[in-house]
Design a protein around this motif. Sequence first.
Motif, mmCIF file in Angstrom:
data_model
loop_
_atom_site.group_PDB
_atom_site.id
_atom_site.type_symbol
_atom_site.label_atom_id
_atom_site.label_comp_id
_atom_site.label_asym_id
_atom_site.label_seq_id
_atom_site.Cartn_x
_atom_site.Cartn_y
_atom_site.Cartn_z
ATOM 1 N N ASP A 37 -6.614 10.886 -0.627
ATOM 2 C CA ASP A 37 -6.045 9.805 -1.416
ATOM 3 C C ASP A 37 -7.142 9.025 -2.145
ATOM 4 O O ASP A 37 -6.996 8.686 -3.313
ATOM 5 C CB ASP A 37 -5.234 8.851 -0.549
ATOM 6 N N GLY B 265 -9.246 3.356 -2.697
ATOM 7 C CA GLY B 265 -8.828 4.165 -3.835
ATOM 8 C C GLY B 265 -9.266 3.544 -5.150
ATOM 9 O O GLY B 265 -9.668 4.251 -6.084
ATOM 10 N N PRO C 271 0.814 -1.221 0.000
ATOM 11 C CA PRO C 271 0.000 0.000 0.000
ATOM 12 C C PRO C 271 0.846 1.269 0.000
ATOM 13 O O PRO C 271 0.427 2.285 -0.542
ATOM 14 C CB PRO C 271 -0.818 -0.116 1.285
ATOM 15 N N ASP C 272 2.064 1.211 0.580
ATOM 16 C CA ASP C 272 2.889 2.420 0.623
ATOM 17 C C ASP C 272 3.249 2.922 -0.765
ATOM 18 O O ASP C 272 3.560 4.083 -0.948
ATOM 19 C CB ASP C 272 4.170 2.162 1.419
ATOM 20 N N ASP C 273 3.222 2.014 -1.740
ATOM 21 C CA ASP C 273 3.559 2.411 -3.101
ATOM 22 C C ASP C 273 2.358 2.955 -3.858
ATOM 23 O O ASP C 273 2.474 3.340 -5.011
ATOM 24 C CB ASP C 273 4.089 1.205 -3.893
ATOM 25 N N GLN C 274 1.176 2.928 -3.239
ATOM 26 C CA GLN C 274 -0.017 3.317 -3.986
ATOM 27 C C GLN C 274 -0.675 4.557 -3.424
ATOM 28 O O GLN C 274 -1.550 5.129 -4.047
ATOM 29 C CB GLN C 274 -1.070 2.213 -3.935
ATOM 30 N N ILE C 275 -0.293 4.908 -2.202
ATOM 31 C CA ILE C 275 -0.952 6.045 -1.557
ATOM 32 C C ILE C 275 -0.281 7.327 -2.025
ATOM 33 O O ILE C 275 0.926 7.479 -1.889
ATOM 34 C CB ILE C 275 -0.912 5.878 -0.028
ATOM 35 N N VAL C 276 -1.079 8.203 -2.624
ATOM 36 C CA VAL C 276 -0.538 9.392 -3.270
ATOM 37 C C VAL C 276 -0.633 10.606 -2.368
ATOM 38 O O VAL C 276 0.254 11.448 -2.355
ATOM 39 C CB VAL C 276 -1.296 9.663 -4.584
ATOM 40 N N ALA C 277 -1.739 10.702 -1.615
ATOM 41 C CA ALA C 277 -1.987 11.924 -0.859
ATOM 42 C C ALA C 277 -1.735 11.698 0.625
ATOM 43 O O ALA C 277 -1.693 10.566 1.096
ATOM 44 C CB ALA C 277 -3.416 12.389 -1.076
ATOM 45 N N SER C 278 -1.571 12.782 1.350
ATOM 46 C CA SER C 278 -1.213 12.692 2.758
ATOM 47 C C SER C 278 -2.408 12.468 3.663
ATOM 48 O O SER C 278 -2.236 12.107 4.813
ATOM 49 C CB SER C 278 -0.517 13.969 3.203
#
Lengths: 273, 280
Positions: free
Chosen positions: A104, A155, A92-99
């Motif tokens: 996100d 997402g 998931p860390d590679d897919q989450i774009v927003a803070s």
Amino acid sequence: MGKDPIISIRGAVYSYKGAPSPALCGADLEVLPGEWVALLGANGSGKSTLAKICNALLEPTQGDCFSLSMDCRDPACVPLIRQGAALVFQNPDDQIVASIVEEDVAFGPENLGLTSGEIRRRVDRALELTGLSEHRRRGSHSLSGGQKQRLALAGALALEPKVLILDEATSMLDPEGRAALLECLRELNASGMTLIQITHIMEDIARAGRIAVMQSGRIVWDGLPADFWRGEYLRFGFDEPGELALYRELISRKMIPEGTRPIAEDMAEALCL
Amino acid sequence: MKFAGGFSIGQFIPGESFVHSLDPRCKIAAAFVLLGGLFASSSPPDFIPWILCLAACSRASRIRFSSVLRSGRPVLFLIVFTVALNLFWTPGREIFRLGFLRVTQEGLAAALSMGLRLYLLVMFAAMLMMTTSPMSFSDGLERLMSPLRRLRFPVSEMAMMMTIALRFIPTLFEETDRILKAQISRGADFESGGILKRTRAFIPVLVPLFVLVFARAENLATAMESRCYVPGAPRTRLNPLEWSRRDTAALVCSAVFVIFSLLWNRHAAAAISSFVTWPV
Ligand SMILES: Nc1ncnc2c1ncn2[C@@H]1O[C@H](COP(=O)(O)OP(=O)(O)OP(=O)(O)O)[C@@H](O)[C@H]1O
Ligand SMILES: [Mg+2]
């Protein structure tokens, strides 16, 4: 019959640049609308590559790929395919774009150019389906591993796809989280969403309506779970969890009917009947 | 040993306060106005209104003043260095002498105002970042820079890059922490020896970190693409920016404050300066 496949891959070949051997060498897969397919296979057998081809992230070097009756090679169809056959990755860390969690989830719908009212509706729904509503204003980096995986799923759901492809997207969930997610998937599937789930986990596999096994870039077995449990899985080197051993024993003694799923609840229910 | 913790200046703290609810364009513009005013202040009493202003901002954003003050820690070294430089190397009337180091009246004033100015500068920037989510910050910046689009400057792409960079700061520090701990558990030593030895000890940390960053970047690009992101394509927003009257009011207030501070510097601060006789 009569239903057209929603995903249809024929003889797909794909090699990564610089890789000695092709990752896919003639994979065939047809998925009908509303099916729940578990895709199994050893590490490096090409499952993720196949998933990316279904999502039009990769273009097969040979063979055909149709997602939602659209040709993955047609540039005009690519955005529609990515929206209609959403993909969730493992990490998931590679897919989450927003803070922020809700920002996100909104990322996909924002890319589709929807109005903010429609984006909000989709975000609310996706958060509710994944049980993240109460965390919507939290920082996405502060979530736990399992919550992050649910965020990644939210997402994808916010794109409102017809097909959901999960590439080992439940690996970090605890038994409770997994049960909740499976329940969520079951509801989505019941409401008509097609699911393709890449997984190694017994519980996930047991709930699928169909099982496909990959080996060195090909689909080598494709059929019903009941046939799979009858012994096919041993052929592909899957080891036998205790639950399955018990299941086989019960079937061979005709204590439960064939076609019962090898899930504890189902077996208990069949025994009580 | 916690390496990560407070390394980024002012991480967003979600909240519902007045400052949180302001348009990011307003906050960015106000920050620039305030920073301009800050640069026009030079003697220690000039900074009295600024400290009060910072306290007021912290109040209006419901962020504890102590956390605002703490957010300057990453640049503390820089500030201490500047203060020391000013303190010991300004010629003038000597107050006392420490070996070869001379502390002068002018040096004391210069050190005090330089330190205050730098610290306040960082604090105001931190306030901006703590009350503005990275997404809306980059949205605001994108809109403010949108005239540059005519010059074919990739404004939206830059803004997206900023969003992602801000999103990954905490992750990167977590990873650094993880790698550090792994190295320490294998016997690495980051705390003894001279600067050179310690710097060298960090190389085995940096290498996996860079590898990780590049792998991350690639995976993230794929994931964004699969979520229908097309660089440069128009996007809509969950929370579209809306300039309201309170934004205008806040911006006017900052401008008025800066004018007030300039007047203060001219009159009040000058009076205080002549009143306070420095210890001789
Ligand atoms: N980006 C890449 N570049 C080069 N080779 C790759 C790349 N990604 C995958 N491969 C290779 O392609 C083959 C298939 O990889 P793929 O990721 O599809 O396997 P998988 O079945 O998903 O495995 P896993 O269970 O480990 O996720 C592997 O041999 C792998 O080494
Ligand atoms: Mg994989």
